[in-house]
Design an enzyme around this catalytic site. Sequence first.
Site, short mmCIF file in Angstrom:
data_model
loop_
_atom_site.label_atom_id
_atom_site.label_comp_id
_atom_site.label_asym_id
_atom_site.label_seq_id
_atom_site.Cartn_x
_atom_site.Cartn_y
_atom_site.Cartn_z
N TYR A 192 65.46 42.64 72.21
CA TYR A 192 65.74 41.33 71.60
C TYR A 192 67.09 40.81 72.12
O TYR A 192 68.15 41.20 71.62
CB TYR A 192 65.76 41.40 70.08
N GLY A 227 61.44 36.95 59.69
CA GLY A 227 62.37 36.59 60.75
C GLY A 227 63.19 35.38 60.34
O GLY A 227 62.64 34.36 59.95
N ALA A 228 64.52 35.52 60.41
CA ALA A 228 65.39 34.39 60.05
C ALA A 228 66.66 34.46 60.88
O ALA A 228 67.10 35.54 61.28
CB ALA A 228 65.73 34.44 58.56
N CYS A 230 53.97 33.88 60.67
CA CYS A 230 53.29 33.47 61.91
C CYS A 230 54.23 32.62 62.78
O CYS A 230 53.90 31.49 63.16
CB CYS A 230 51.98 32.77 61.63
N ARG A 231 55.40 33.19 63.03
CA ARG A 231 56.41 32.56 63.89
C ARG A 231 56.82 31.17 63.38
O ARG A 231 57.05 30.24 64.14
CB ARG A 231 55.93 32.52 65.35
N ASP A 290 65.35 45.00 60.79
CA ASP A 290 64.58 45.40 61.97
C ASP A 290 65.15 44.70 63.20
O ASP A 290 65.37 43.49 63.20
CB ASP A 290 63.11 45.00 61.79
N GLY A 296 55.90 39.10 61.94
CA GLY A 296 55.39 37.72 61.98
C GLY A 296 54.75 37.28 60.68
O GLY A 296 53.74 36.57 60.69
N ARG A 344 56.97 30.04 71.36
CA ARG A 344 55.91 29.24 70.78
C ARG A 344 55.36 28.21 71.77
O ARG A 344 54.26 27.69 71.59
CB ARG A 344 56.38 28.61 69.48
N THR A 354 65.13 40.43 63.24
CA THR A 354 66.25 39.83 63.99
C THR A 354 65.92 39.56 65.47
O THR A 354 66.82 39.53 66.29
CB THR A 354 67.50 40.74 63.90
P1 NAP Z 1 58.16 35.13 61.50
O1 NAP Z 1 58.93 35.95 60.55
O2 NAP Z 1 56.74 34.89 61.21
O3 NAP Z 1 58.87 33.72 61.72
C1 NAP Z 1 60.23 33.63 61.95
C2 NAP Z 1 60.61 32.20 62.23
O4 NAP Z 1 60.11 31.34 61.23
C3 NAP Z 1 62.13 31.98 62.18
O5 NAP Z 1 62.77 32.36 63.38
C4 NAP Z 1 62.21 30.51 61.89
O6 NAP Z 1 61.99 29.80 63.11
C5 NAP Z 1 61.03 30.31 60.99
N1 NAP Z 1 61.45 30.39 59.58
C6 NAP Z 1 61.79 31.48 58.84
N2 NAP Z 1 62.14 31.14 57.59
C7 NAP Z 1 62.05 29.80 57.54
C8 NAP Z 1 62.29 28.85 56.52
N3 NAP Z 1 62.72 29.21 55.31
N4 NAP Z 1 62.06 27.57 56.80
C9 NAP Z 1 61.63 27.16 58.02
N5 NAP Z 1 61.40 28.02 59.03
C10 NAP Z 1 61.60 29.32 58.79
O7 NAP Z 1 58.15 35.70 62.98
P2 NAP Z 1 58.93 36.73 63.87
O8 NAP Z 1 60.41 36.49 63.85
O9 NAP Z 1 58.21 36.73 65.16
O10 NAP Z 1 58.67 38.13 63.19
C11 NAP Z 1 59.56 38.69 62.28
C12 NAP Z 1 60.21 39.92 62.82
O11 NAP Z 1 59.21 40.90 63.17
C13 NAP Z 1 60.99 39.74 64.14
O12 NAP Z 1 62.26 39.16 63.94
C14 NAP Z 1 61.04 41.16 64.63
O13 NAP Z 1 62.03 41.89 63.92
C15 NAP Z 1 59.64 41.67 64.27
N6 NAP Z 1 58.65 41.54 65.36
C16 NAP Z 1 58.21 42.68 65.96
C17 NAP Z 1 57.30 42.62 67.00
C18 NAP Z 1 56.81 43.91 67.62
O14 NAP Z 1 56.18 43.88 68.69
N7 NAP Z 1 57.07 45.04 67.00
C19 NAP Z 1 56.82 41.39 67.45
C20 NAP Z 1 57.25 40.23 66.80
C21 NAP Z 1 58.17 40.33 65.76
P3 NAP Z 1 63.10 28.78 63.67
O15 NAP Z 1 64.44 29.45 63.48
O16 NAP Z 1 62.74 28.54 65.09
O17 NAP Z 1 62.97 27.54 62.82
#
Ligand code: NAP
Length: 327
Positions: free
Chosen positions: A59, A279-280, A207-208, A54, A204, A227, A22
Amino acid sequence: MPMETIAVSGIPFPVSRIALGTWAIGGWMWGGADDRQAIATIHEALDLGISLIDTAPVYGFGHSEEVVGEALVGRRDKVAIATKVGLDWKDGKPFRNSSAARIRQEIEDSLRRLRTDRIDLYQIHWPDPAVPLDETARVLEDLHREGKVLALGVSNFSVAQMEQFSAVAPLAAVQPPYNLFERAIEDDILPWSAAHGLAVLAYGPLCRGLLSGRMTAASHFGSDDLRSADPKFQAPRFAQYLAAVAALEAFAKERFGRSVLALAIRWVLDQGPTIALWGARKPEQIAGIDQACGWTLSAADKVEIDRILAAHITDPVGPEFMAPPGG
Ligand code: NAP
């Protein structure tokens, strides 16, 4: 397909191996927040069998935790909340602070924002070299004993730091970056965690968004979107990563009749005692969750995936740009 689950030591029920991340729901570094959509996304996640969410205080500087707390009113007992500790902020800029005093304050703030009396998994967000790790581990162990925290975790830690922490307090989980493109943990953190019974919350996994398969060379990110500073999303590297995603998409379709997004999540789940932190922030983003469940990649499939990656990504780069100051 039913959701796969995994036991995390200290959490009273097995949690889903796909968790909802989140960070973007908080808005900060993701171009702003839409709370109505965010709450609908959390409800959709629960309806699809996700039982681990999470979040982190940083955040949106409290906002993500508040939205999660609001969304879970009446549904708290069906879900485990993982939040974090050890990042403070001033004037919209985060910095590391894992002192005992800061942690004592943060736990109360998180419990209030999340509208709960306990955190299922409490994770140190980033190591803080300015504070002895033993001090941080001892206060977290106190919170664990007091029942405010059911399980302890760390994020962005090395194996040496995890060993030091575990000598003082029980460690149930680690949260490192991990996806098809960012695989540094395979050398040490992943095998160490598997050998010591830790769950690995892979952050990730898409990968974002790069591995969603929805990005193109024309995708644009505003200055308040992380990004815009991510080296993977800049020319000329962006083209290499997009080409790899296109080739993975073709492989996933031909071999499994599935999307590259399902392949990316499946790959994370097939690497060990992992949880994919998807992440969504819009309900439709996680609608295809069942596509990632109930099948596995063979050793030959993984070899082919590695071949595709090596053929397209000639200038790889990691997620180091995300580290907050003070490391
Ligand atoms: P991620 O899960 O790799 O990517 C999330 C992003 O991908 C979404 O915000 C969305 O971007 C896009 N997405 C997701 N599903 C999609 C779909 N079905 N179709 C098209 N786009 C889609 O990256 P993340 O959010 O960086 O990582 C996930 C989670 O890990 C975070 O939310 C957080 O809880 C945790 N995290 C922790 C740390 C740490 O240091 N511990 C660091 C980074 C992340 P858009 O909405 O912009 O399109």
